[in-house]
Enzyme design. Structure first.
Site: not given
Ligand code: PGA
Length: 254
Positions: A11, A165, A171, A211
């Protein structure tokens, strides 16, 4: 896809008590999808409340301090988040590395503290766009992971999850291709086999994050060696997040 996919909602700096209704809805739905392991990492301020509201899903923290206690204004120790109900902690997220200058060595120290407090780890790694464009993503990520892990880890199968990631995918609505994700996850798996042996390494889930949403989850989760997803933006409402959980459940069936 791993036998029991792990879908974790991060979150980030979102959520007041008004958001507990989302956690409850996620928990209720998860009770009917037991083949997926579902968890949420709310901000510190909501860990205890979410822990009290839910029955099925896991609850974790997004960070912890490496030290046990003391004069560290604004910091929260591993024992404190564990006491609030956290069963795992996300460490090494790129937003913490970027915004708080966290080094691999600090992440490793935090990992030791989290393990001592009886929590599991979700250790995040990922390359920038420049590193990927330079063709160095796998070398960078495996080096970053090795340097962020505690020197000794007794039972990685029980205590470790890795989250790949890519920084440029967080994001942004952009993701690597399924092939790129598969190649990276295979490189991470090979490192884990090197470090911990085949039997332990096989049981460490490697999540993809960046994302992920209900539309792309099916494809991303089908990539080689992907054992689940770490989800930011799309974890903030039960409706969006459960779309991903359902996609994960479908991959177990097929
Ligand atoms: P996101 O973030 O799904 O909004 O791209 C993933 C994360 O940073 O864990």
């Amino acid at each position: 896809m791993a036998e029991r996919p792990y879908i974790v909602g991060n979150w980030k700096m979102n959520g007041t008590r008004a958001m507990l209704a989302q956690a409850r809805a996620i928990d209720r739905a998860a009770q009917n999808m037991m083949k997926v392991e579902v968890a949420l990492a709310p901000p510190f301020t909501l860990i205890h409340a979410v822990h009290r509201e839910v029955e099925q899903i896991g609850v974790g923290a997004q960070d912890c301090h490496p030290g046990p206690d003391g004069a560290n204004t604004g910091d929260v120790s591993a024992a404190m988040v564990a006491d609030a109900g956290a069963k795992f902690v996300i460490l090494g997220h790129s937003e913490r590395r970027r915004d708080h200058g966290e080094s691999n060595a600090l992440v490793a120290q935090k990992a030791v503290a989290a393990l001592q407090a009886g929590m599991r780890l979700i250790l995040c790694v990922g390359e920038t766009e420049e590193t990927r464009d330079a063709g160095k993503a796998e070398a960078f990520v495996t080096r970053q992971l090795k340097a962020s892990l505690p020197e000794t880890l007794e039972s990685p199968a029980d205590s470790l999850t890795v989250a790949y990631e890519p920084v440029w995918a967080i994001g942004t609505g952009r993701t690597p291709t399924v092939e790129e994700i598969g190649a990276m996850h295979c490189a991470i798996r090979a490192l884990l086999v090197d470090l911990y042996g085949a039997e332990q390494a096989a049981q460490v889930r490697i999540l993809y994050g960046g994302s992920v949403n209900a539309e792309n989850a099916r494809d991303l989760l089908a990539a080689d060696e992907v054992g689940g997803a770490l989800v930011g933006g799309a974890s903030l409402t039960a409706e969006n997040f459960l779309g991903i959980v359902v996609a994960a459940a479908d991959t177990v069936d097929s």
